[in-house]
Motif scaffolding. Sequence first.
Motif, PDB file in Angstrom:
ATOM      1  N   ALA A  76       0.823  -1.214   0.000  1.00 22.02           N
ATOM      2  CA  ALA A  76       0.000   0.000   0.000  1.00 22.02           C
ATOM      3  C   ALA A  76       0.852   1.257   0.000  1.00 22.02           C
ATOM      4  O   ALA A  76       0.457   2.290  -0.564  1.00 22.02           O
ATOM      5  CB  ALA A  76      -0.943  -0.002   1.202  1.00 22.02           C
ATOM      6  N   ASP A  77       2.049   1.186   0.619  1.00 23.44           N
ATOM      7  CA  ASP A  77       2.932   2.350   0.670  1.00 23.44           C
ATOM      8  C   ASP A  77       3.601   2.626  -0.679  1.00 23.44           C
ATOM      9  O   ASP A  77       4.119   3.722  -0.891  1.00 23.44           O
ATOM     10  CB  ASP A  77       4.013   2.137   1.737  1.00 23.44           C
ATOM     11  CG  ASP A  77       3.433   2.037   3.140  1.00 23.44           C
ATOM     12  OD1 ASP A  77       2.373   2.646   3.390  1.00 23.44           O
ATOM     13  OD2 ASP A  77       4.020   1.331   3.976  1.00 23.44           O
ATOM     14  N   GLU A  78       3.581   1.651  -1.573  1.00 24.62           N
ATOM     15  CA  GLU A  78       4.229   1.797  -2.880  1.00 24.62           C
ATOM     16  C   GLU A  78       3.255   2.229  -3.971  1.00 24.62           C
ATOM     17  O   GLU A  78       3.678   2.594  -5.070  1.00 24.62           O
ATOM     18  CB  GLU A  78       4.851   0.454  -3.295  1.00 24.62           C
ATOM     19  CG  GLU A  78       5.845  -0.121  -2.288  1.00 24.62           C
ATOM     20  CD  GLU A  78       6.199  -1.560  -2.617  1.00 24.62           C
ATOM     21  OE1 GLU A  78       5.823  -2.032  -3.715  1.00 24.62           O
ATOM     22  OE2 GLU A  78       6.836  -2.220  -1.772  1.00 24.62           O
ATOM     23  N   ILE A  79       1.965   2.194  -3.672  1.00 23.69           N
ATOM     24  CA  ILE A  79       0.928   2.345  -4.688  1.00 23.69           C
ATOM     25  C   ILE A  79       0.262   3.710  -4.607  1.00 23.69           C
ATOM     26  O   ILE A  79      -0.008   4.221  -3.522  1.00 23.69           O
ATOM     27  CB  ILE A  79      -0.135   1.232  -4.532  1.00 23.69           C
ATOM     28  CG1 ILE A  79       0.479  -0.141  -4.790  1.00 23.69           C
ATOM     29  CG2 ILE A  79      -1.329   1.467  -5.463  1.00 23.69           C
ATOM     30  CD1 ILE A  79       1.078  -0.310  -6.169  1.00 23.69           C
ATOM     31  N   VAL A  80      -0.007   4.297  -5.774  1.00 29.22           N
ATOM     32  CA  VAL A  80      -0.864   5.472  -5.885  1.00 29.22           C
ATOM     33  C   VAL A  80      -2.224   4.946  -6.348  1.00 29.22           C
ATOM     34  O   VAL A  80      -2.389   4.518  -7.481  1.00 29.22           O
ATOM     35  CB  VAL A  80      -0.287   6.496  -6.882  1.00 29.22           C
ATOM     36  CG1 VAL A  80      -1.227   7.678  -7.053  1.00 29.22           C
ATOM     37  CG2 VAL A  80       1.078   6.993  -6.390  1.00 29.22           C
ATOM     38  N   LEU A  81      -3.177   4.974  -5.448  1.00 37.30           N
ATOM     39  CA  LEU A  81      -4.444   4.272  -5.618  1.00 37.30           C
ATOM     40  C   LEU A  81      -5.565   5.250  -5.950  1.00 37.30           C
ATOM     41  O   LEU A  81      -5.743   6.260  -5.266  1.00 37.30           O
ATOM     42  CB  LEU A  81      -4.770   3.507  -4.336  1.00 37.30           C
ATOM     43  CG  LEU A  81      -5.998   2.605  -4.320  1.00 37.30           C
ATOM     44  CD1 LEU A  81      -5.890   1.522  -5.377  1.00 37.30           C
ATOM     45  CD2 LEU A  81      -6.128   1.969  -2.923  1.00 37.30           C
ATOM     46  N   ALA A  82      -6.315   4.933  -7.004  1.00 41.53           N
ATOM     47  CA  ALA A  82      -7.430   5.787  -7.431  1.00 41.53           C
ATOM     48  C   ALA A  82      -8.714   4.976  -7.508  1.00 41.53           C
ATOM     49  O   ALA A  82      -8.702   3.810  -7.920  1.00 41.53           O
ATOM     50  CB  ALA A  82      -7.137   6.399  -8.799  1.00 41.53           C
ATOM     51  N   THR A  83      -9.816   5.613  -7.125  1.00 43.58           N
ATOM     52  CA  THR A  83     -11.127   5.016  -7.345  1.00 43.58           C
ATOM     53  C   THR A  83     -12.098   6.113  -7.746  1.00 43.58           C
ATOM     54  O   THR A  83     -11.774   7.303  -7.717  1.00 43.58           O
ATOM     55  CB  THR A  83     -11.618   4.220  -6.123  1.00 43.58           C
ATOM     56  OG1 THR A  83     -12.737   3.411  -6.523  1.00 43.58           O
ATOM     57  CG2 THR A  83     -12.025   5.136  -4.978  1.00 43.58           C
ATOM     58  N   LYS A  84     -13.310   5.690  -8.140  1.00 43.33           N
ATOM     59  CA  LYS A  84     -14.276   6.625  -8.713  1.00 43.33           C
ATOM     60  C   LYS A  84     -15.669   6.338  -8.166  1.00 43.33           C
ATOM     61  O   LYS A  84     -15.960   5.203  -7.760  1.00 43.33           O
ATOM     62  CB  LYS A  84     -14.282   6.493 -10.247  1.00 43.33           C
ATOM     63  CG  LYS A  84     -12.929   6.700 -10.897  1.00 43.33           C
ATOM     64  CD  LYS A  84     -12.983   6.590 -12.404  1.00 43.33           C
ATOM     65  CE  LYS A  84     -13.045   5.180 -12.915  1.00 43.33           C
ATOM     66  NZ  LYS A  84     -11.803   4.408 -12.667  1.00 43.33           N
ATOM     67  N   ALA A  85     -16.524   7.358  -8.230  1.00 44.89           N
ATOM     68  CA  ALA A  85     -17.927   7.194  -7.843  1.00 44.89           C
ATOM     69  C   ALA A  85     -18.754   8.233  -8.581  1.00 44.89           C
ATOM     70  O   ALA A  85     -18.230   9.205  -9.119  1.00 44.89           O
ATOM     71  CB  ALA A  85     -18.093   7.345  -6.330  1.00 44.89           C
ATOM     72  N   GLY A  86     -20.059   8.028  -8.577  1.00 39.69           N
ATOM     73  CA  GLY A  86     -20.966   8.960  -9.238  1.00 39.69           C
ATOM     74  C   GLY A  86     -21.683   8.355 -10.425  1.00 39.69           C
ATOM     75  O   GLY A  86     -22.654   8.919 -10.927  1.00 39.69           O
ATOM     76  N   ASN A  87     -21.209   7.207 -10.903  1.00 36.01           N
ATOM     77  CA  ASN A  87     -21.872   6.448 -11.955  1.00 36.01           C
ATOM     78  C   ASN A  87     -22.538   5.267 -11.250  1.00 36.01           C
ATOM     79  O   ASN A  87     -21.892   4.293 -10.901  1.00 36.01           O
ATOM     80  CB  ASN A  87     -20.855   5.974 -12.988  1.00 36.01           C
ATOM     81  CG  ASN A  87     -21.494   5.405 -14.232  1.00 36.01           C
ATOM     82  OD1 ASN A  87     -22.704   5.289 -14.317  1.00 36.01           O
ATOM     83  ND2 ASN A  87     -20.672   5.052 -15.203  1.00 36.01           N
ATOM     84  N   THR A  88     -23.839   5.363 -11.009  1.00 39.31           N
ATOM     85  CA  THR A  88     -24.494   4.487 -10.046  1.00 39.31           C
ATOM     86  C   THR A  88     -24.796   3.090 -10.565  1.00 39.31           C
ATOM     87  O   THR A  88     -24.901   2.147  -9.775  1.00 39.31           O
ATOM     88  CB  THR A  88     -25.816   5.113  -9.581  1.00 39.31           C
ATOM     89  OG1 THR A  88     -26.742   5.123 -10.681  1.00 39.31           O
ATOM     90  CG2 THR A  88     -25.604   6.535  -9.082  1.00 39.31           C
ATOM     91  N   GLY A  89     -25.002   2.955 -11.894  1.00 40.96           N
ATOM     92  CA  GLY A  89     -25.466   1.681 -12.419  1.00 40.96           C
ATOM     93  C   GLY A  89     -26.942   1.451 -12.192  1.00 40.96           C
ATOM     94  O   GLY A  89     -27.475   0.392 -12.543  1.00 40.96           O
ATOM     95  N   ASP A  90     -27.620   2.421 -11.628  1.00 37.94           N
ATOM     96  CA  ASP A  90     -29.051   2.339 -11.338  1.00 37.94           C
ATOM     97  C   ASP A  90     -29.825   3.017 -12.465  1.00 37.94           C
ATOM     98  O   ASP A  90     -29.673   4.221 -12.684  1.00 37.94           O
ATOM     99  CB  ASP A  90     -29.353   3.022 -10.006  1.00 37.94           C
ATOM    100  CG  ASP A  90     -30.820   2.930  -9.598  1.00 37.94           C
ATOM    101  OD1 ASP A  90     -31.642   2.478 -10.408  1.00 37.94           O
ATOM    102  OD2 ASP A  90     -31.134   3.336  -8.461  1.00 37.94           O
ATOM    103  N   PRO A  91     -30.673   2.277 -13.200  1.00 46.34           N
ATOM    104  CA  PRO A  91     -31.403   2.905 -14.311  1.00 46.34           C
ATOM    105  C   PRO A  91     -32.347   4.015 -13.874  1.00 46.34           C
ATOM    106  O   PRO A  91     -32.708   4.880 -14.677  1.00 46.34           O
ATOM    107  CB  PRO A  91     -32.167   1.729 -14.939  1.00 46.34           C
ATOM    108  CG  PRO A  91     -32.228   0.681 -13.884  1.00 46.34           C
ATOM    109  CD  PRO A  91     -30.977   0.844 -13.081  1.00 46.34           C
ATOM    110  N   GLU A  92     -32.735   4.024 -12.601  1.00 46.69           N
ATOM    111  CA  GLU A  92     -33.617   5.078 -12.106  1.00 46.69           C
ATOM    112  C   GLU A  92     -32.882   6.407 -11.969  1.00 46.69           C
ATOM    113  O   GLU A  92     -33.469   7.478 -12.140  1.00 46.69           O
ATOM    114  CB  GLU A  92     -34.216   4.666 -10.756  1.00 46.69           C
ATOM    115  CG  GLU A  92     -35.120   3.452 -10.823  1.00 46.69           C
ATOM    116  CD  GLU A  92     -36.336   3.685 -11.704  1.00 46.69           C
ATOM    117  OE1 GLU A  92     -36.922   4.790 -11.628  1.00 46.69           O
ATOM    118  OE2 GLU A  92     -36.686   2.772 -12.474  1.00 46.69           O
TER     119      GLU A  92
END
Length: 330
Positions: A76-92
Amino acid sequence: MKMTRLGANGPAVSQFGIGAMSFSGTYGDASIEQSHAVLDLCREAGVTHIDTANLYGKGRSEEIIGQWLADRPGAADEIVLATKAGNTGDPERRFNNDPDYLETCIDDSLRRLGVDCVDLFYIHRYDPTHRIEDVAGTLRRLVDKGKAKAVGLSEIAPSTLRRAHSECPIAAVQSEYSLATRAPELGLVQSCAELGATLVAFSPVGRSFLTDAPFTPEQVATYTFTKSNPRFTEPNYSTNIAITDRFRALAADMGEPAAAVAIAWVISRGDHVLPIPGTKNVDHLRELLRGTELQLSQDDVARIDAILPVGWAHGDRYSYAQWAGPERYC
C-alpha cells in the motif's frame, strides 16, 4: 519505468497504470488469482498506479485490490491508488453527484480497499443537475476530511475542467484516448497540460483492436459492452479488423507486439499523459509493459499515422445508450 506526477504538485507515479475494470468480469470472468497475478507483475515491473471504481463489479474490483494489499505488507505504501464514484449503475438515476451520496461511496470504497484514504478520487460521471463548481466543492471537502489526497474528473469537456479547477485543483482527468479515439486532442490534452492535470488514458489499446489478439466475433457477442457498440457491430467490426491488420503488420515489422506500440504512442503524446490499460492476463500485461520501454522515432509515428490516420475507425466509440454521461465537446 518512466515516472511522471499525478497533478501539478502530486506524488511521483509511473507513467503507466493498471486499470482494474477487467478484474470485475467486464470482458470475461477473472479469478482472484488471475487478478492478483496481474498486480504482482505490475509491482515487480515498477507500476505504481492502480485505477478502479465502485461500479466495477459492484465493488468486486475494489475488494480484489483490498485483499491483494492486505496480503502483501508494504504494498500500500508503494501504490498510488485511485477510485471513482458517481456512476451508479441504477437505471432510475444513473448519475449522482450529491454530496452525501459521494461521501457514502468513498467511505464504502475505503472499507473495501482496506485503506484510510485514497490518493485520487474521481467523479466517474458528471451529474449535470449540479453545477460543476459545487461538485468540485464537494470533492475539496472530501480532501479536507482526509478521505482523498487529490481529486479528478472523468469523461468531461475542457470547459468543465476549467470551471471545476477554479474551485478545487483537479489532479487528473480520465478519458478514452488511443490511436482509435483521438477526440481528446481537440482541447482536453492541451487543457490538462495548461492546468497541470494528468490525462489518464483508459482503453489505450482500443478495446483490443490495437493488439495482436483483437476480440473475436464470439467474444464480441458475449461481452455486454461490445455486443452493442458501433465499432464492434457489422459491417464496422470487419472493416476495423482489416484496417488494424495493417497496424499489426507494422508492429511485427518493428519487432514489437502491437499492444506495445499502441502504449508507446499514447505515452509519446506528453509527459502528462498516463495510459491505464486493463487485463486479467499476465502475458498480455507483458506486451503492454513493453510499450513503456519503447521510444518511438518521428519516422515511427509517421508510419503509424499513415496506417491509422485520425478518424480511421468505423463506427462511433459509443452507442446511443453508452453516450449517456460522457460530455461531447467537439
